[in-house]
Design an enzyme around this catalytic site. Structure first.
Site, short mmCIF file in Angstrom:
data_model
loop_
_atom_site.label_atom_id
_atom_site.label_comp_id
_atom_site.label_asym_id
_atom_site.label_seq_id
_atom_site.Cartn_x
_atom_site.Cartn_y
_atom_site.Cartn_z
N THR A 1 11.67 0.48 8.90
CA THR A 1 12.78 0.96 8.50
C THR A 1 13.87 0.15 8.40
OG1 THR A 1 13.03 1.67 10.87
CG2 THR A 1 12.04 3.30 9.45
N PRO B 1 -1.84 0.49 13.11
CA PRO B 1 -2.11 -0.59 13.70
C PRO B 1 -1.10 -0.37 15.21
CG PRO B 1 -1.08 -1.54 12.21
CD PRO B 1 -1.24 -0.22 11.64
N LEU B 2 -0.41 0.06 15.18
CA LEU B 2 0.76 0.05 16.53
C LEU B 2 0.78 1.61 16.99
CD1 LEU B 2 3.80 -1.61 14.95
CD2 LEU B 2 2.12 -2.61 16.19
N ALA B 3 -0.47 2.46 16.48
CA ALA B 3 -0.55 3.66 16.93
C ALA B 3 0.91 4.48 16.51
CB ALA B 3 -0.75 3.82 18.54
N TYR C 1 2.72 10.49 -0.93
CA TYR C 1 3.59 9.86 0.00
C TYR C 1 5.13 10.44 -0.17
CZ TYR C 1 0.27 6.83 2.52
OH TYR C 1 -0.85 6.29 2.96
N ASP D 1 1.00 -1.16 0.01
CA ASP D 1 -0.07 -0.05 0.17
C ASP D 1 0.92 1.29 0.09
OD1 ASP D 1 -2.91 1.31 0.53
OD2 ASP D 1 -1.30 2.37 2.08
#
Length: 329
Positions: free
Chosen positions: A287, A208-210, A56, A51
């Protein structure tokens, strides 16, 4: 752990339950060779859904992803991108008008080095353009073979319902919504999810990991690690609301729950969003390749009702549930 696939909406498209995204990384936060290594780690782990978005890294992220996927069997990949945010200085270089939708699609295909995208998403709702115009432009791209399926991102329940109805009238399917969703951010649960289920729309969730907070690496009363997203002056700006002592203290109470299950905190957070039956995929970013390997171990994990209750008790009232906070851009 093998990454499973899930059907997207009521369509025939299968996507991997963990999707690889490059919002804050490719073309900006990490060097290109590191980005390629992360993409190949995702492929090696069985992730085939990728995605991105035209905006971006000011269009650079799509180009990096296109180069990273070059040489892969196209039929074995599901590539998704988005349109809405400004990509140039002109009055028509933004929004969901027909001109920008069509021109952005062509530019994305060129950067991604592909003849078509599997999923083309409206990155936000555009109240300044008739929805009929946007959906007709999407339908024309589908009929031209440049887009296989259509989705949206951060649309409200009533907007999803209207878009899905128009799509049906035009002979295409609206099959996905891409909202923010995590243990800490549950604003889609009250309205967006029930409407989506009724309309045959799945969620592909981002953050989803904030934005890394749910990994547990940010500690109350301490400055963010210098090498983390929270410590990055640019990338960390969007997550300041999570870096409060109250939230970080609550998040640390998830650690014993993860430990009891033999999971990292990141794995617990990913497994949590995948328990929602309307979620087709959780988007992970990285990363370093090691982060991909760690995240993939969340695939297939089932959390019991008791564990879900423990999570709710640990987080208490720092969880955001207000459906009015669904983003409109």
């Amino acid at each position: 752990m093998h990454v499973q696939t899930r059907r997207l909406g009521r369509s025939g498209l299968n996507i991997t339950e963990l999707a690889y995204g490059n919002w804050l990384t490719h073309g900006s936060q990490v060097e290109e060779d590191a980005a390629h290594a992360c993409v190949h780690a995702a492929l090696d782990a069985g992730i085939t859904t990728f995605d991105t978005a035209d905006v971006y890294a000011a269009t650079k992220a799509e180009s990096v992803l296109g180069r990273a996927l070059a040489g892969q069997r196209r039929e074995s990949l599901e590539i998704a991108t988005k349109v809405y945010w400004p990509t140039g200085p002109g009055a028509n270089d933004r929004g969901l008008g027909r001109k920008h939708v069509v021109e952005s699609c062509h530019a994305s295909l060129q950067r991604l080095q592909t003849d078509y995208v599997d999923l083309y998403q409206a990155h936000r709702y555009d109240p300044s353009v008739p929805l009929e115009e946007t959906m007709t432009a999407f339908a024309d791209l589908v009929r031209a073979g440049k887009v296989l399926y259509v989705g949206v991102s951060e649309w409200r329940a009533e907007e999803i319902a209207a878009g899905a109805a128009l799509a049906r009238d035009l002979g295409i399917q609206l099959i996905s919504n891409q909202p923010q969703y995590s243990m800490l951010w549950r604003v889609i649960e009250a309205e967006v999810v029930p409407t989506s289920e009724a309309e045959g729309v799945s969620q592909i969730v981002w953050s989803p990991l904030a934005q890394g907070v749910l990994t547990g690496k940010y500690l109350p009363g301490q400055a963010p690690p210098a090498d983390s997203r929270g410590g990055d002056p640019q990338a960390g700006g969007s997550m300041k609301g999570y870096l409060t002592d109250e939230i970080l203290t609550r998040v640390q109470q998830l650690r014993p729950i993860a430990d009891d299950l033999g999971l990292s905190m990141a794995q617990l957070a990913l497994a949590w969003v995948l328990q929602n039956g309307n979620v087709a995929a959780a988007i992970i970013g990285a990363t370093r390749p090691e982060q991909v390997h760690d995240n993939v171990a969340a695939a297939g994990v089932e959390l019991s009702a008791e564990v879900l209750a423990r999570i709710d008790e640990a987080l208490g009232d720092v969880v955001e549930r207000d459906p009015g906070k669904t983003s409109r851009g």
